[in-house]
Scaffold this motif. Sequence first.
Motif, PDB file in Angstrom:
ATOM      1  N   GLU A   1     -21.189  12.972 -20.329  1.00 16.97           N
ATOM      2  CA  GLU A   1     -20.561  13.288 -19.049  1.00 16.97           C
ATOM      3  C   GLU A   1     -21.062  12.336 -17.963  1.00 16.97           C
ATOM      4  O   GLU A   1     -20.272  11.844 -17.151  1.00 16.97           O
ATOM      5  CB  GLU A   1     -20.861  14.736 -18.660  1.00 16.97           C
TER       6      GLU A   1
ATOM      7  N   ALA B   1     -19.420   9.030 -18.473  1.00 11.33           N
ATOM      8  CA  ALA B   1     -18.026   9.038 -18.024  1.00 11.33           C
ATOM      9  C   ALA B   1     -17.939   8.847 -16.506  1.00 11.33           C
ATOM     10  O   ALA B   1     -17.084   8.104 -16.015  1.00 11.33           O
ATOM     11  CB  ALA B   1     -17.345  10.346 -18.434  1.00 11.33           C
ATOM     12  N   ILE B   2     -18.828   9.495 -15.772  1.00  8.32           N
ATOM     13  CA  ILE B   2     -18.835   9.352 -14.315  1.00  8.32           C
ATOM     14  C   ILE B   2     -19.127   7.901 -13.932  1.00  8.32           C
ATOM     15  O   ILE B   2     -18.428   7.315 -13.101  1.00  8.32           O
ATOM     16  CB  ILE B   2     -19.875  10.304 -13.688  1.00  8.32           C
TER      17      ILE B   2
ATOM     18  N   TYR C   1     -18.773   5.229 -15.757  1.00  3.85           N
ATOM     19  CA  TYR C   1     -17.665   4.393 -16.217  1.00  3.85           C
ATOM     20  C   TYR C   1     -16.497   4.443 -15.228  1.00  3.85           C
ATOM     21  O   TYR C   1     -15.931   3.400 -14.867  1.00  3.85           O
ATOM     22  CB  TYR C   1     -17.215   4.847 -17.611  1.00  3.85           C
ATOM     23  N   GLU C   2     -16.133   5.661 -14.791  1.00  5.68           N
ATOM     24  CA  GLU C   2     -15.002   5.805 -13.870  1.00  5.68           C
ATOM     25  C   GLU C   2     -15.267   5.088 -12.543  1.00  5.68           C
ATOM     26  O   GLU C   2     -14.385   4.411 -12.015  1.00  5.68           O
ATOM     27  CB  GLU C   2     -14.705   7.282 -13.625  1.00  5.68           C
ATOM     28  N   TRP C   3     -16.473   5.233 -12.017  1.00  6.36           N
ATOM     29  CA  TRP C   3     -16.803   4.558 -10.760  1.00  6.36           C
ATOM     30  C   TRP C   3     -16.838   3.045 -10.947  1.00  6.36           C
ATOM     31  O   TRP C   3     -16.396   2.298 -10.081  1.00  6.36           O
ATOM     32  CB  TRP C   3     -18.130   5.079 -10.210  1.00  6.36           C
ATOM     33  N   HIS C   4     -17.336   2.604 -12.084  1.00  2.00           N
ATOM     34  CA  HIS C   4     -17.377   1.158 -12.357  1.00  2.00           C
ATOM     35  C   HIS C   4     -15.967   0.599 -12.464  1.00  2.00           C
ATOM     36  O   HIS C   4     -15.668  -0.467 -11.906  1.00  2.00           O
ATOM     37  CB  HIS C   4     -18.185   0.887 -13.632  1.00  2.00           C
ATOM     38  N   GLU C   5     -15.105   1.312 -13.169  1.00  4.60           N
ATOM     39  CA  GLU C   5     -13.711   0.869 -13.298  1.00  4.60           C
ATOM     40  C   GLU C   5     -13.020   0.841 -11.937  1.00  4.60           C
ATOM     41  O   GLU C   5     -12.250  -0.069 -11.643  1.00  4.60           O
ATOM     42  CB  GLU C   5     -12.943   1.770 -14.271  1.00  4.60           C
ATOM     43  N   SER C   6     -13.309   1.829 -11.098  1.00  2.00           N
ATOM     44  CA  SER C   6     -12.742   1.846  -9.747  1.00  2.00           C
ATOM     45  C   SER C   6     -13.228   0.640  -8.949  1.00  2.00           C
ATOM     46  O   SER C   6     -12.453   0.019  -8.214  1.00  2.00           O
ATOM     47  CB  SER C   6     -13.133   3.131  -9.018  1.00  2.00           C
TER      48      SER C   6
END
Length: 161
Positions: free
Chosen positions: A117, A120-121, A123-128
């Motif tokens: 989890e 995932a957080i 990863y999502e911020w990095h992708e953003s």
Amino acid sequence: MNNIYSDELITATELNRQPGRVLDKALENPVTITRNDQSFALLRREDVALFVKAAQRSKEIVELLNTAFRLLLKQKIGSEHPYGWLRVFESDELNEFIDELISTYRVVDLSEKAWDELDAIIYEWHESALAISNPELEAAFNQNHEVEEIVLSKPQNENAA
């Protein structure tokens, strides 16, 4: 595993006399073996691997948070920094990232799912951050497209007579 060590202390002499019984106890809970003024932990190898992984991952979380706090303090973070991608976020977004990371980290345990989890957080911020720093994507996001509202008619019931 709430307690790293069980409340039961076992002497080195007891370990020598009853190794099977001590190992059986260590399968259920870590035990502490004492000899003179020294203490030794006896626990399953899998548990040690989880503790080591948790320590390593915690170091990563602390570094991420440190970087975010430094950016909030307007310190310069170079693009070569492992978490330099955080530079693209505004202060309110950095605060949101910090809150999300800390609240998830607080409930983390030694299970793989909990660390997934957090991954995932991050990863999502990095992708953003990658999307924000890409000029073409940023332009696409910032375009004001007026969307025409289309009024749909009420579906007619085919079986009605």
